[in-house]
Write a protein that holds these residues in place. Structure first.
Motif, PDB file in Angstrom:
ATOM      1  N   VAL A  78       0.793  -1.236   0.000  1.00 49.74           N
ATOM      2  CA  VAL A  78       0.000   0.000   0.000  1.00 49.74           C
ATOM      3  C   VAL A  78       0.822   1.282   0.000  1.00 49.74           C
ATOM      4  O   VAL A  78       0.287   2.350  -0.264  1.00 49.74           O
ATOM      5  CB  VAL A  78      -1.001   0.046   1.180  1.00 49.74           C
ATOM      6  CG1 VAL A  78      -1.934  -1.151   1.142  1.00 49.74           C
ATOM      7  CG2 VAL A  78      -0.299   0.171   2.519  1.00 49.74           C
ATOM      8  N   VAL A  79       2.100   1.231   0.279  1.00 50.96           N
ATOM      9  CA  VAL A  79       2.895   2.452   0.432  1.00 50.96           C
ATOM     10  C   VAL A  79       2.817   3.352  -0.795  1.00 50.96           C
ATOM     11  O   VAL A  79       2.808   4.577  -0.682  1.00 50.96           O
ATOM     12  CB  VAL A  79       4.361   2.139   0.823  1.00 50.96           C
ATOM     13  CG1 VAL A  79       5.105   1.471  -0.319  1.00 50.96           C
ATOM     14  CG2 VAL A  79       5.082   3.401   1.289  1.00 50.96           C
ATOM     15  N   GLY A  80       2.711   2.781  -1.965  1.00 51.71           N
ATOM     16  CA  GLY A  80       2.644   3.569  -3.196  1.00 51.71           C
ATOM     17  C   GLY A  80       1.365   4.374  -3.346  1.00 51.71           C
ATOM     18  O   GLY A  80       1.276   5.247  -4.205  1.00 51.71           O
ATOM     19  N   LEU A  81       0.373   4.120  -2.507  1.00 50.17           N
ATOM     20  CA  LEU A  81      -0.896   4.846  -2.556  1.00 50.17           C
ATOM     21  C   LEU A  81      -0.861   6.150  -1.761  1.00 50.17           C
ATOM     22  O   LEU A  81      -1.823   6.914  -1.807  1.00 50.17           O
ATOM     23  CB  LEU A  81      -2.028   3.973  -1.994  1.00 50.17           C
ATOM     24  CG  LEU A  81      -2.251   2.618  -2.665  1.00 50.17           C
ATOM     25  CD1 LEU A  81      -3.273   1.808  -1.877  1.00 50.17           C
ATOM     26  CD2 LEU A  81      -2.678   2.815  -4.105  1.00 50.17           C
ATOM     27  N   ARG A 141       2.870   5.504  17.043  1.00 54.47           N
ATOM     28  CA  ARG A 141       2.409   4.882  15.817  1.00 54.47           C
ATOM     29  C   ARG A 141       3.175   5.398  14.603  1.00 54.47           C
ATOM     30  O   ARG A 141       3.825   6.425  14.642  1.00 54.47           O
ATOM     31  CB  ARG A 141       0.922   5.172  15.555  1.00 54.47           C
ATOM     32  CG  ARG A 141      -0.044   4.621  16.547  1.00 54.47           C
ATOM     33  CD  ARG A 141      -0.349   3.158  16.288  1.00 54.47           C
ATOM     34  NE  ARG A 141      -1.424   2.665  17.117  1.00 54.47           N
ATOM     35  CZ  ARG A 141      -1.272   2.257  18.367  1.00 54.47           C
ATOM     36  NH1 ARG A 141      -0.109   2.298  18.946  1.00 54.47           N
ATOM     37  NH2 ARG A 141      -2.311   1.810  19.050  1.00 54.47           N
ATOM     38  N   PHE A 142       2.993   4.670  13.523  1.00 59.48           N
ATOM     39  CA  PHE A 142       3.560   4.994  12.221  1.00 59.48           C
ATOM     40  C   PHE A 142       2.381   5.018  11.256  1.00 59.48           C
ATOM     41  O   PHE A 142       1.551   4.107  11.253  1.00 59.48           O
ATOM     42  CB  PHE A 142       4.554   3.890  11.844  1.00 59.48           C
ATOM     43  CG  PHE A 142       5.173   4.017  10.502  1.00 59.48           C
ATOM     44  CD1 PHE A 142       6.313   4.778  10.326  1.00 59.48           C
ATOM     45  CD2 PHE A 142       4.633   3.357   9.408  1.00 59.48           C
ATOM     46  CE1 PHE A 142       6.910   4.880   9.082  1.00 59.48           C
ATOM     47  CE2 PHE A 142       5.214   3.451   8.169  1.00 59.48           C
ATOM     48  CZ  PHE A 142       6.350   4.213   8.008  1.00 59.48           C
ATOM     49  N   TYR A 143       2.282   6.066  10.443  1.00 59.88           N
ATOM     50  CA  TYR A 143       1.151   6.239   9.534  1.00 59.88           C
ATOM     51  C   TYR A 143       1.651   6.511   8.122  1.00 59.88           C
ATOM     52  O   TYR A 143       2.701   7.113   7.929  1.00 59.88           O
ATOM     53  CB  TYR A 143       0.296   7.449   9.943  1.00 59.88           C
ATOM     54  CG  TYR A 143      -0.253   7.403  11.338  1.00 59.88           C
ATOM     55  CD1 TYR A 143      -1.517   6.897  11.590  1.00 59.88           C
ATOM     56  CD2 TYR A 143       0.485   7.902  12.408  1.00 59.88           C
ATOM     57  CE1 TYR A 143      -2.043   6.875  12.876  1.00 59.88           C
ATOM     58  CE2 TYR A 143      -0.019   7.877  13.696  1.00 59.88           C
ATOM     59  CZ  TYR A 143      -1.286   7.361  13.924  1.00 59.88           C
ATOM     60  OH  TYR A 143      -1.787   7.342  15.198  1.00 59.88           O
ATOM     61  N   LEU A 144       0.828   6.151   7.166  1.00 58.49           N
ATOM     62  CA  LEU A 144       0.942   6.620   5.798  1.00 58.49           C
ATOM     63  C   LEU A 144      -0.300   7.464   5.582  1.00 58.49           C
ATOM     64  O   LEU A 144      -1.385   7.110   6.049  1.00 58.49           O
ATOM     65  CB  LEU A 144       0.947   5.452   4.811  1.00 58.49           C
ATOM     66  CG  LEU A 144       2.103   4.460   4.941  1.00 58.49           C
ATOM     67  CD1 LEU A 144       1.850   3.243   4.054  1.00 58.49           C
ATOM     68  CD2 LEU A 144       3.415   5.129   4.575  1.00 58.49           C
ATOM     69  N   ALA A 145      -0.181   8.594   4.890  1.00 60.32           N
ATOM     70  CA  ALA A 145      -1.341   9.464   4.684  1.00 60.32           C
ATOM     71  C   ALA A 145      -1.192  10.246   3.384  1.00 60.32           C
ATOM     72  O   ALA A 145      -0.089  10.423   2.877  1.00 60.32           O
ATOM     73  CB  ALA A 145      -1.495  10.428   5.855  1.00 60.32           C
ATOM     74  N   ASN A 146      -2.310  10.729   2.895  1.00 62.71           N
ATOM     75  CA  ASN A 146      -2.281  11.564   1.697  1.00 62.71           C
ATOM     76  C   ASN A 146      -2.394  13.044   2.010  1.00 62.71           C
ATOM     77  O   ASN A 146      -2.021  13.873   1.192  1.00 62.71           O
ATOM     78  CB  ASN A 146      -3.368  11.135   0.704  1.00 62.71           C
ATOM     79  CG  ASN A 146      -2.928   9.915  -0.064  1.00 62.71           C
ATOM     80  OD1 ASN A 146      -1.767   9.786  -0.419  1.00 62.71           O
ATOM     81  ND2 ASN A 146      -3.845   9.003  -0.306  1.00 62.71           N
TER      82      ASN A 146
END
Length: 109
Positions: free
Chosen positions: A24-27, A37-42
């Motif tokens: 999912v990282v590419g999204l 925590r560690f997040y990925l976000a747009n």
């Protein structure tokens, strides 16, 4: 359940989480790291606040993914985090999304 069974289960859960992250990282456009925590976000909005002489950080994220092995649903529409510790926000570039050709993490070639 033995201690070894529990350790094997946790190791397998962490491996599944890493694989999901890799998928999912590419999204996402940003990586956000807080004390817990560690997040990925747009979308990320980081505000430095102060109250009674104390400095704290307020991070709002939209369209996020949470690195949490025990969370059944890791995709979140909106997240707001308040922390007294440092927050690291990095914008992802296409080069950041490339995994080492050998698979990384010490994998044999």
């Amino acid at each position: 359940m033995s201690a070894e069974d529990l350790e094997n289960y946790e190791t397998e859960m962490e491996l599944q989480l890493y694989r999901e992250y890799r998928d999912v990282v590419g999204l996402f456009s940003y990586v956000v790291e807080t004390e817990r925590r560690f997040y990925l976000a747009n979308q990320v909005d980081l505000q430095v606040r102060s109250a009674d002489g104390e400095v704290y950080f307020e991070v709002s994220m939209s369209d996020a993914w949470v690195w949490d092995v025990y969370r059944p649903a890791r995709f979140v529409k909106a997240v707001k985090v308040v922390t007294f510790k440092d927050v690291n926000v990095e914008e992802l570039t296409p080069n950041d999304l490339q995994l080492p050709k050998n698979g990384g993490f010490g994998a044999a070639s």
